[in-house]
Design a protein around this motif. Structure first.
Motif, PDB file in Angstrom:
ATOM      1  N   LEU A  10       3.311 -12.177 -13.657  1.00  0.00           N
ATOM      2  CA  LEU A  10       4.296 -13.020 -12.979  1.00  0.00           C
ATOM      3  C   LEU A  10       4.698 -14.224 -13.823  1.00  0.00           C
ATOM      4  N   ASN A  11       3.741 -14.733 -14.627  1.00  0.00           N
ATOM      5  CA  ASN A  11       4.048 -15.849 -15.526  1.00  0.00           C
ATOM      6  C   ASN A  11       5.099 -15.491 -16.566  1.00  0.00           C
ATOM      7  N   ASN A  12       5.171 -14.198 -16.881  1.00  0.00           N
ATOM      8  CA  ASN A  12       6.128 -13.731 -17.902  1.00  0.00           C
ATOM      9  C   ASN A  12       7.486 -13.375 -17.320  1.00  0.00           C
ATOM     10  N   ILE A  13       7.597 -13.415 -15.990  1.00  0.00           N
ATOM     11  CA  ILE A  13       8.815 -12.926 -15.337  1.00  0.00           C
ATOM     12  C   ILE A  13       9.583 -14.093 -14.723  1.00  0.00           C
ATOM     13  N   PRO A  14      10.846 -14.283 -15.106  1.00  0.00           N
ATOM     14  CA  PRO A  14      11.631 -15.334 -14.463  1.00  0.00           C
ATOM     15  C   PRO A  14      11.859 -15.023 -12.986  1.00  0.00           C
ATOM     16  N   SER A  15      12.166 -16.052 -12.205  1.00  0.00           N
ATOM     17  CA  SER A  15      12.197 -15.882 -10.750  1.00  0.00           C
ATOM     18  C   SER A  15      13.323 -14.949 -10.283  1.00  0.00           C
ATOM     19  N   HIS A  16      14.353 -14.739 -11.073  1.00  0.00           N
ATOM     20  CA  HIS A  16      15.433 -13.850 -10.630  1.00  0.00           C
ATOM     21  C   HIS A  16      15.092 -12.372 -10.868  1.00  0.00           C
ATOM     22  N   VAL A  17      13.946 -12.119 -11.498  1.00  0.00           N
ATOM     23  CA  VAL A  17      13.535 -10.735 -11.768  1.00  0.00           C
ATOM     24  C   VAL A  17      12.491 -10.311 -10.734  1.00  0.00           C
ATOM     25  N   THR A  18      12.718  -9.173 -10.079  1.00  0.00           N
ATOM     26  CA  THR A  18      11.791  -8.664  -9.063  1.00  0.00           C
ATOM     27  C   THR A  18      10.708  -7.812  -9.724  1.00  0.00           C
ATOM     28  N   LEU A  19       9.465  -8.076  -9.333  1.00  0.00           N
ATOM     29  CA  LEU A  19       8.355  -7.260  -9.830  1.00  0.00           C
ATOM     30  C   LEU A  19       8.042  -6.138  -8.845  1.00  0.00           C
ATOM     31  N   VAL A  20       8.138  -4.905  -9.327  1.00  0.00           N
ATOM     32  CA  VAL A  20       7.649  -3.757  -8.573  1.00  0.00           C
ATOM     33  C   VAL A  20       6.273  -3.417  -9.147  1.00  0.00           C
ATOM     34  N   ALA A  21       5.227  -3.601  -8.335  1.00  0.00           N
ATOM     35  CA  ALA A  21       3.874  -3.288  -8.783  1.00  0.00           C
ATOM     36  C   ALA A  21       3.654  -1.778  -8.599  1.00  0.00           C
ATOM     37  N   VAL A  22       3.540  -1.077  -9.709  1.00  0.00           N
ATOM     38  CA  VAL A  22       3.466   0.392  -9.649  1.00  0.00           C
ATOM     39  C   VAL A  22       2.016   0.819  -9.380  1.00  0.00           C
ATOM     40  N   SER A  23       1.802   1.285  -8.148  1.00  0.00           N
ATOM     41  CA  SER A  23       0.440   1.545  -7.668  1.00  0.00           C
ATOM     42  C   SER A  23       0.092   3.029  -7.622  1.00  0.00           C
ATOM     43  N   LYS A  24       0.913   3.867  -8.234  1.00  0.00           N
ATOM     44  CA  LYS A  24       0.647   5.320  -8.224  1.00  0.00           C
ATOM     45  C   LYS A  24      -0.751   5.617  -8.743  1.00  0.00           C
ATOM     46  N   THR A  25      -1.418   6.549  -8.100  1.00  0.00           N
ATOM     47  CA  THR A  25      -2.792   7.007  -8.383  1.00  0.00           C
ATOM     48  C   THR A  25      -3.865   5.967  -8.041  1.00  0.00           C
ATOM     49  N   LYS A  26      -3.467   4.752  -7.668  1.00  0.00           N
ATOM     50  CA  LYS A  26      -4.455   3.700  -7.411  1.00  0.00           C
ATOM     51  C   LYS A  26      -4.810   3.639  -5.925  1.00  0.00           C
ATOM     52  N   PRO A  27      -6.086   3.335  -5.638  1.00  0.00           N
ATOM     53  CA  PRO A  27      -6.529   3.334  -4.230  1.00  0.00           C
ATOM     54  C   PRO A  27      -6.029   2.124  -3.454  1.00  0.00           C
ATOM     55  N   ASN A  28      -6.055   2.253  -2.123  1.00  0.00           N
ATOM     56  CA  ASN A  28      -5.596   1.190  -1.235  1.00  0.00           C
ATOM     57  C   ASN A  28      -6.334  -0.126  -1.449  1.00  0.00           C
ATOM     58  N   THR A  29      -7.611  -0.046  -1.841  1.00  0.00           N
ATOM     59  CA  THR A  29      -8.373  -1.286  -2.044  1.00  0.00           C
ATOM     60  C   THR A  29      -7.732  -2.145  -3.134  1.00  0.00           C
ATOM     61  N   LEU A  30      -7.286  -1.511  -4.206  1.00  0.00           N
ATOM     62  CA  LEU A  30      -6.655  -2.270  -5.291  1.00  0.00           C
ATOM     63  C   LEU A  30      -5.270  -2.774  -4.878  1.00  0.00           C
ATOM     64  N   ILE A  31      -4.551  -1.947  -4.113  1.00  0.00           N
ATOM     65  CA  ILE A  31      -3.236  -2.385  -3.620  1.00  0.00           C
ATOM     66  C   ILE A  31      -3.421  -3.614  -2.735  1.00  0.00           C
ATOM     67  N   MET A  32      -4.467  -3.603  -1.908  1.00  0.00           N
ATOM     68  CA  MET A  32      -4.723  -4.739  -1.013  1.00  0.00           C
ATOM     69  C   MET A  32      -5.089  -6.005  -1.784  1.00  0.00           C
TER      70      MET A  32
END
Ligand SMILES: *Cc1c(COP(=O)(O)O)cnc(C)c1O
Length: 213
Positions: A10-32
């Motif tokens: 997030l520190n590398n991303i200016p505020s007008h850029v939306t971050l999509v956190a790509v959670s494919k293959t990752k468990p719900n615990t990490l998404i949480m």
């Protein structure tokens, strides 16, 4: 760990850029963990996995379908999907329109443009994009809000930069005629800084947040 990774990204991303956190293959615990840190936009590339996660995780998560989408599976995500990045045929867009109507929704979509050298990546060329856009006025339940692209998987930054630059030029020329256009989805863990400097407004980042797959 996730919290630190997310902060770094997030520190590398200016505020007008939306971050999509790509959670494919990752468990719900990490998404949480990412959710607790404030992240609300998550990207998945498999329909079944996204449906399962959406059914168990908080309902204020915005789910983005970033992978190749088969027409016969659109019905499963139509009730809740927030943005579909990979529209690669008019037939698919029409199916999304049909299923969105059944759920009384308007679904936001991006047209995927083939910018990479590799054969395997899906997407339209620039002429096909114009053809699709000429047809969307009859589709009342989809809103095409921009373009998505994946650069060639190479360490040669000049190639990646040129591909992102070309996509941005196409995006800007279309945006002049299409007032709904507001999103250009380009950039992943390995190339998102370059993508942002070439005009990206949405980055899809997996391994830099959740670790390698
Ligand atoms: C997996 C994936 C990403 C994220 O890739 P990382 O290199 O892990 O950041 C981005 N976009 C698409 C379409 C993907 O399938």
């Amino acid at each position: 760990m996730i919290l630190e990774n997310l902060k770094k990204v997030l520190n590398n991303i200016p505020s007008h850029v939306t971050l999509v956190a790509v959670s494919k293959t990752k468990p719900n615990t990490l998404i949480m963990e990412a959710y607790q840190a404030g992240q609300r936009v998550f990207g998945e590339n498999k329909v079944q996995e996204m449906v399962d996660k959406a059914n168990t995780l908080p309902t204020d998560i915005q789910w983005h379908m970033i992978g190749h989408l088969q027409r016969n599976k659109v019905k499963y995500i139509a009730p809740f999907v927030s943005l579909i990045h990979g529209i690669d045929s008019l037939k698919l867009l029409k199916e999304v329109d049909k299923r969105a109507a059944q759920h009384h929704r308007i679904i936001d979509c991006l047209l995927q443009v083939h910018i990479a050298k590799e054969q395997s990546k899906f997407g339209f060329n620039s002429q096909e994009i114009e053809d699709v856009l000429a047809h969307i006025h009859s589709l009342k339940y989809v809103r095409v809000i921009g373009l998505m692209g994946m650069a060639t998987n190479t360490i040669d930054k000049a190639i990646v930069k040129q591909e992102f630059n070309g996509l941005n030029k196409l995006y800007k020329s279309l945006k002049a005629k299409h007032p709904d256009f507001k999103t250009i989805s380009m950039g992943m863990s390995g190339d998102y800084l370059l993508a942002i400097s070439e005009g990206s407004t949405m980055v899809r980042i997996g391994s830099s947040i959740f670790g390698s797959r």
